[in-house]
Design a protein around this motif. Structure first.
Motif, PDB file in Angstrom:
ATOM      1  N   VAL A  69       0.822  -1.212   0.000  1.00 32.90           N
ATOM      2  CA  VAL A  69       0.000   0.000   0.000  1.00 32.90           C
ATOM      3  C   VAL A  69       0.859   1.266   0.000  1.00 32.90           C
ATOM      4  O   VAL A  69       0.632   2.193  -0.789  1.00 32.90           O
ATOM      5  CB  VAL A  69      -0.923  -0.009   1.245  1.00 32.90           C
ATOM      6  N   THR A  70       1.849   1.321   0.884  1.00 34.69           N
ATOM      7  CA  THR A  70       2.569   2.577   1.094  1.00 34.69           C
ATOM      8  C   THR A  70       3.591   2.898   0.014  1.00 34.69           C
ATOM      9  O   THR A  70       3.823   4.072  -0.280  1.00 34.69           O
ATOM     10  CB  THR A  70       3.261   2.579   2.463  1.00 34.69           C
ATOM     11  N   VAL A  71       4.204   1.882  -0.581  1.00 37.30           N
ATOM     12  CA  VAL A  71       5.188   2.155  -1.640  1.00 37.30           C
ATOM     13  C   VAL A  71       4.534   2.888  -2.818  1.00 37.30           C
ATOM     14  O   VAL A  71       5.037   3.919  -3.272  1.00 37.30           O
ATOM     15  CB  VAL A  71       5.907   0.864  -2.078  1.00 37.30           C
ATOM     16  N   PRO A  72       3.392   2.410  -3.342  1.00 35.74           N
ATOM     17  CA  PRO A  72       2.748   3.156  -4.426  1.00 35.74           C
ATOM     18  C   PRO A  72       2.282   4.554  -4.007  1.00 35.74           C
ATOM     19  O   PRO A  72       2.176   5.451  -4.845  1.00 35.74           O
ATOM     20  CB  PRO A  72       1.549   2.280  -4.805  1.00 35.74           C
ATOM     21  N   LEU A  73       1.999   4.725  -2.719  1.00 38.39           N
ATOM     22  CA  LEU A  73       1.590   6.042  -2.220  1.00 38.39           C
ATOM     23  C   LEU A  73       2.780   6.959  -1.974  1.00 38.39           C
ATOM     24  O   LEU A  73       2.599   8.137  -1.627  1.00 38.39           O
ATOM     25  CB  LEU A  73       0.772   5.891  -0.930  1.00 38.39           C
ATOM     26  N   GLY A  74       3.985   6.435  -2.120  1.00 38.86           N
ATOM     27  CA  GLY A  74       5.170   7.255  -1.921  1.00 38.86           C
ATOM     28  C   GLY A  74       5.485   7.553  -0.470  1.00 38.86           C
ATOM     29  O   GLY A  74       6.159   8.538  -0.166  1.00 38.86           O
ATOM     30  N   VAL A  75       5.017   6.689   0.433  1.00 43.84           N
ATOM     31  CA  VAL A  75       5.243   6.896   1.863  1.00 43.84           C
ATOM     32  C   VAL A  75       6.544   6.209   2.276  1.00 43.84           C
ATOM     33  O   VAL A  75       6.747   5.033   1.967  1.00 43.84           O
ATOM     34  CB  VAL A  75       4.072   6.313   2.687  1.00 43.84           C
ATOM     35  N   PRO A  76       7.449   6.907   2.976  1.00 36.41           N
ATOM     36  CA  PRO A  76       8.687   6.278   3.452  1.00 36.41           C
ATOM     37  C   PRO A  76       8.389   5.126   4.407  1.00 36.41           C
ATOM     38  O   PRO A  76       7.323   5.075   5.021  1.00 36.41           O
ATOM     39  CB  PRO A  76       9.407   7.421   4.191  1.00 36.41           C
ATOM     40  N   ARG A  77       9.352   4.221   4.537  1.00 32.68           N
ATOM     41  CA  ARG A  77       9.168   3.070   5.426  1.00 32.68           C
ATOM     42  C   ARG A  77       8.778   3.521   6.822  1.00 32.68           C
ATOM     43  O   ARG A  77       9.415   4.375   7.417  1.00 32.68           O
ATOM     44  CB  ARG A  77      10.455   2.248   5.489  1.00 32.68           C
ATOM     45  N   ARG A  78       7.718   2.884   7.367  1.00 34.09           N
ATOM     46  CA  ARG A  78       7.226   3.211   8.706  1.00 34.09           C
ATOM     47  C   ARG A  78       7.746   2.241   9.754  1.00 34.09           C
ATOM     48  O   ARG A  78       7.803   2.561  10.932  1.00 34.09           O
ATOM     49  CB  ARG A  78       5.696   3.161   8.716  1.00 34.09           C
ATOM     50  N   SER A  79       8.090   1.020   9.342  1.00 37.09           N
ATOM     51  CA  SER A  79       8.498  -0.010  10.293  1.00 37.09           C
ATOM     52  C   SER A  79       9.867   0.296  10.882  1.00 37.09           C
ATOM     53  O   SER A  79      10.803   0.625  10.151  1.00 37.09           O
ATOM     54  CB  SER A  79       8.554  -1.381   9.594  1.00 37.09           C
ATOM     55  N   PRO A  80      10.025   0.175  12.200  1.00 36.35           N
ATOM     56  CA  PRO A  80      11.335   0.349  12.822  1.00 36.35           C
ATOM     57  C   PRO A  80      12.339  -0.669  12.283  1.00 36.35           C
ATOM     58  O   PRO A  80      11.950  -1.724  11.760  1.00 36.35           O
ATOM     59  CB  PRO A  80      11.058   0.106  14.314  1.00 36.35           C
ATOM     60  N   ASP A  81      13.625  -0.365  12.445  1.00 34.45           N
ATOM     61  CA  ASP A  81      14.664  -1.269  11.939  1.00 34.45           C
ATOM     62  C   ASP A  81      14.505  -2.678  12.504  1.00 34.45           C
ATOM     63  O   ASP A  81      14.645  -3.663  11.772  1.00 34.45           O
ATOM     64  CB  ASP A  81      16.058  -0.736  12.316  1.00 34.45           C
ATOM     65  N   HIS A  82      14.220  -2.791  13.790  1.00 36.88           N
ATOM     66  CA  HIS A  82      14.083  -4.117  14.398  1.00 36.88           C
ATOM     67  C   HIS A  82      12.964  -4.910  13.718  1.00 36.88           C
ATOM     68  O   HIS A  82      13.104  -6.108  13.465  1.00 36.88           O
ATOM     69  CB  HIS A  82      13.787  -3.997  15.894  1.00 36.88           C
ATOM     70  N   THR A  83      11.864  -4.239  13.419  1.00 36.02           N
ATOM     71  CA  THR A  83      10.715  -4.923  12.819  1.00 36.02           C
ATOM     72  C   THR A  83      11.034  -5.426  11.426  1.00 36.02           C
ATOM     73  O   THR A  83      10.787  -6.605  11.105  1.00 36.02           O
ATOM     74  CB  THR A  83       9.506  -3.965  12.772  1.00 36.02           C
ATOM     75  N   ILE A  84      11.587  -4.580  10.588  1.00 37.35           N
ATOM     76  CA  ILE A  84      11.875  -5.005   9.221  1.00 37.35           C
ATOM     77  C   ILE A  84      12.984  -6.055   9.214  1.00 37.35           C
ATOM     78  O   ILE A  84      13.015  -6.939   8.355  1.00 37.35           O
ATOM     79  CB  ILE A  84      12.227  -3.799   8.317  1.00 37.35           C
ATOM     80  N   ARG A  85      13.877  -6.009  10.193  1.00 39.49           N
ATOM     81  CA  ARG A  85      14.932  -7.022  10.293  1.00 39.49           C
ATOM     82  C   ARG A  85      14.330  -8.404  10.574  1.00 39.49           C
ATOM     83  O   ARG A  85      14.770  -9.408  10.011  1.00 39.49           O
ATOM     84  CB  ARG A  85      15.926  -6.637  11.383  1.00 39.49           C
ATOM     85  N   VAL A  86      13.338  -8.451  11.457  1.00 43.69           N
ATOM     86  CA  VAL A  86      12.661  -9.724  11.741  1.00 43.69           C
ATOM     87  C   VAL A  86      12.027 -10.273  10.465  1.00 43.69           C
ATOM     88  O   VAL A  86      12.120 -11.465  10.165  1.00 43.69           O
ATOM     89  CB  VAL A  86      11.595  -9.553  12.848  1.00 43.69           C
TER      90      VAL A  86
END
Length: 206
Positions: free
Chosen positions: A122-139
């Motif tokens: 959803v957010t990539v096509p909307l041009g929204v920067p990553r919202r997930s914290p580093d720890h979350t995306i790392r998991v």
């Protein structure tokens, strides 16, 4: 080490963050094509939040109606429930049900992958920067690589190295694919990442 139970508040935070974003979205943004082929933002959110609207008996009845074809059920529910009022879909994202939901056999790791990847759809096509914290995306990255989650999408990682450009994370060996953590996650899930965001040969599909 992050245990499955530790991830419940992380899952809840991802749902709330997405709800906060979409609460202020315009009709045009809700109708923006997502990275899920054939689905707009509203179809993705309707799909993500099925558990908030259907009890287990209701879900099983729907699945039986679709001859136990989950893909067919997902498409039908997404298409039908995308027409719900936008504030209802946002409320579904905020619901206690979704914040404590985990797919059968997948636990909170499965729930986290579900909300993060579909959130990026959803957010990539909307041009929204990553919202997930580093720890979350790392998991999520670890689940997709070491946990073998990429295989569900038919993506081949053998003989390739993945390197995140926005945090200290890498995996594998061989010709490298470099990019932001969110874009590497999307590539492993077979999504068409917007051009210029990844450096290296695309991942192969099995």
């Amino acid at each position: 080490m992050t245990t499955d139970t530790d991830l419940q508040p992380v899952v809840a935070a991802e749902f709330v963050s997405l709800a906060d974003l979409l609460a202020a979205a315009s009709d045009a943004q809700w109708d923006t094509p997502s990275l899920c082929e054939g689905w707009r933002v509203r179809e993705v959110i309707a799909h993500m939040t099925m558990a908030a609207r259907y009890s287990e008996p209701e879900f099983m009845a729907e699945l039986q109606r679709c001859d136990f074809d989950f893909t067919r059920l997902s498409n039908e529910v997404a298409g039908r429930d995308a027409g719900l009022p936008e504030d209802e879909l946002v409320a579904n994202l905020r619901s206690d049900v979704m914040q404590h939901w985990a797919p059968p056999g997948g636990g909170y790791h499965g729930a986290l992958n579900h909300v993060v990847i579909h959130g990026l759809d959803v957010t990539v096509p909307l041009g929204v920067p990553r919202r997930s914290p580093d720890h979350t995306i790392r998991v999520v990255l670890d689940d997709l690589t070491q946990g073998g989650g990429h295989a569900h999408f038919g993506t081949v990682l053998d003989g390739r190295r993945l390197e995140a450009s926005d945090l200290d994370w890498s995996y594998g060996s061989g010709p490298a694919l470099r990019g932001a953590a969110e874009d590497l996650a999307l590539a492993m899930c077979g999504r068409a990442v917007p051009g210029g965001r990844l450096d290296g040969e695309p991942l192969e599909r099995g």
